[in-house]
Write an enzyme that holds these catalytic residues in place. Structure first.
Site, PDB file in Angstrom:
ATOM      1  N   PRO A   6       0.824  -1.204   0.000  1.00 60.72           N
ATOM      2  CA  PRO A   6       0.000   0.000   0.000  1.00 60.72           C
ATOM      3  C   PRO A   6       0.861   1.257   0.000  1.00 60.72           C
ATOM      4  O   PRO A   6       1.795   1.363   0.773  1.00 60.72           O
ATOM      5  CB  PRO A   6      -0.789  -0.123   1.308  1.00 60.72           C
ATOM      6  CG  PRO A   6      -0.784  -1.578   1.625  1.00 60.72           C
ATOM      7  CD  PRO A   6       0.533  -2.083   1.125  1.00 60.72           C
ATOM      8  N   GLU A   7       0.553   2.166  -0.892  1.00 62.43           N
ATOM      9  CA  GLU A   7       1.319   3.399  -0.983  1.00 62.43           C
ATOM     10  C   GLU A   7       0.521   4.532  -0.357  1.00 62.43           C
ATOM     11  O   GLU A   7      -0.578   4.337   0.132  1.00 62.43           O
ATOM     12  CB  GLU A   7       1.672   3.672  -2.450  1.00 62.43           C
ATOM     13  CG  GLU A   7       2.339   2.434  -3.048  1.00 62.43           C
ATOM     14  CD  GLU A   7       3.209   2.674  -4.251  1.00 62.43           C
ATOM     15  OE1 GLU A   7       3.689   3.803  -4.440  1.00 62.43           O
ATOM     16  OE2 GLU A   7       3.440   1.708  -5.000  1.00 62.43           O
ATOM     17  N   LYS A  55       2.760   6.656   5.064  1.00 60.31           N
ATOM     18  CA  LYS A  55       2.053   5.375   5.034  1.00 60.31           C
ATOM     19  C   LYS A  55       1.567   4.964   6.423  1.00 60.31           C
ATOM     20  O   LYS A  55       1.151   3.821   6.617  1.00 60.31           O
ATOM     21  CB  LYS A  55       2.971   4.306   4.460  1.00 60.31           C
ATOM     22  CG  LYS A  55       3.436   4.621   3.042  1.00 60.31           C
ATOM     23  CD  LYS A  55       4.088   3.397   2.472  1.00 60.31           C
ATOM     24  CE  LYS A  55       5.060   3.750   1.369  1.00 60.31           C
ATOM     25  NZ  LYS A  55       5.820   2.577   0.956  1.00 60.31           N
ATOM     26  N   ARG A 252      13.905  -4.145  -2.722  1.00 61.73           N
ATOM     27  CA  ARG A 252      12.601  -4.105  -3.380  1.00 61.73           C
ATOM     28  C   ARG A 252      12.788  -4.353  -4.869  1.00 61.73           C
ATOM     29  O   ARG A 252      13.808  -4.001  -5.450  1.00 61.73           O
ATOM     30  CB  ARG A 252      11.943  -2.726  -3.194  1.00 61.73           C
ATOM     31  CG  ARG A 252      11.770  -2.303  -1.748  1.00 61.73           C
ATOM     32  CD  ARG A 252      10.736  -3.115  -1.014  1.00 61.73           C
ATOM     33  NE  ARG A 252       9.413  -2.965  -1.608  1.00 61.73           N
ATOM     34  CZ  ARG A 252       8.614  -1.926  -1.375  1.00 61.73           C
ATOM     35  NH1 ARG A 252       8.983  -0.956  -0.586  1.00 61.73           N
ATOM     36  NH2 ARG A 252       7.430  -1.873  -1.948  1.00 61.73           N
TER      37      ARG A 252
END
Ligand SMILES: [Zn+2]
Length: 263
Positions: A6-7, A55, A252
């Site tokens: 989720p950004e 976030k 990532r």
């Protein structure tokens, strides 16, 4: 899709849902399903606000209390009418309910309670928030520039530089500006333009359920490079590449077109 974290825009939307369901109403139930707070009961207290900081989600409760939650990789909140059944799902970490609504937090990566006056302990390190009232493009550029040799693909994900960008926006911003993810920060001709683009993309997506950067929300058409490894670049036809970037545990996956985004 893979590695969909989720950004900032998803967290912003979640905060708005929680704000609409909980703020200004008295809690009739609180159910912390994490050992540390198993006996905590906030029943009878009003929820004052639910806000996103980068976030992070901060739910402020009457009496100088803030519930800090973070979605991490898999977390989500769902709001349902209060008269429905209480979920018995083992993925539930927190339930906050009032007379009208129950908000159920699933697989939250962080659940902690702290004094509202100490919120800086958990969000004070964050850079300017792309969707926050304090957004400051010049400050974000300054923070990024402070580590000139760092690969831009890592620097954009560091929430101390600017808060809210995750893997999806990182990959798409760099494609749209023609910048390879390993290019050092000081090798970027117009850093303010890159940051401004990130702000525009995330702002444009904050109110819709699907993240789109191409202008086309049709399934499979939403992104330029993100999630498209091995498929032809939408601009030049070169196969999109995928690789890990950064060192564990911050490693990532990133996507880029080697032709459109020279290192
Ligand atoms: Zn290309």
């Amino acid at each position: 899709m893979l590695d969909v974290m989720p950004e900032g825009d998803v967290v912003w939307r979640t905060a708005r849902q929680l704000e609409e369901a909980l703020a200004g109403r008295v809690l009739t139930r609180s159910d912390f399903r994490v050992p540390r707070y198993a006996t905590t009961d906030l029943t009878g207290r009003s929820v004052l606000a639910a806000i996103a900081r980068g976030k992070h989600l901060l739910t402020r409760i009457e009496g100088d209390l803030t519930i800090h939650t973070h979605l991490r990789m898999d977390g989500s909140w769902r709001v349902r009418p209060a008269n429905g059944p209480v979920p018995r799902d083992h993925r539930v970490r927190l339930v906050l309910a009032n007379a009208q609504w129950q908000a159920v937090g699933y697989l939250l990566g962080v659940v902690e309670l702290l004094p509202t006056t100490h919120e800086d302990q958990v969000v004070g390190h964050l850079g300017p928030d792309l969707l926050g009232p304090d957004w400051d493009e010049a400050e974000a550029v300054r923070r990024l520039s402070a580590q000139p040799g760092r690969p831009i693909g890592e620097a954009l994900l560091d929430q101390r530089n600017l808060a809210g960008i995750g893997n999806f926006y990182k990959a798409e911003m760099l494609f749209l500006r023609g910048i390879g993810p390993w290019r050092p920060v000081d090798g970027i001709a117009d850093l303010p333009a890159l940051v401004a683009l990130g702000k525009r993309l995330i702002e444009a997506n904050k109110s819709r359920p699907v993240q789109v950067t191409t202008g086309n929300p049709a399934r499979g058409q939403e992104s330029w490079v993100y999630g498209r490894a091995g498929r032809p670049c939408r601009r030049c036809g070169t196969p999109v590449r995928r690789a890990s970037q950064g060192a564990a545990p911050e490693e990532r996956v990133t996507f880029w077109c080697p032709a459109c985004q020279p290192a």
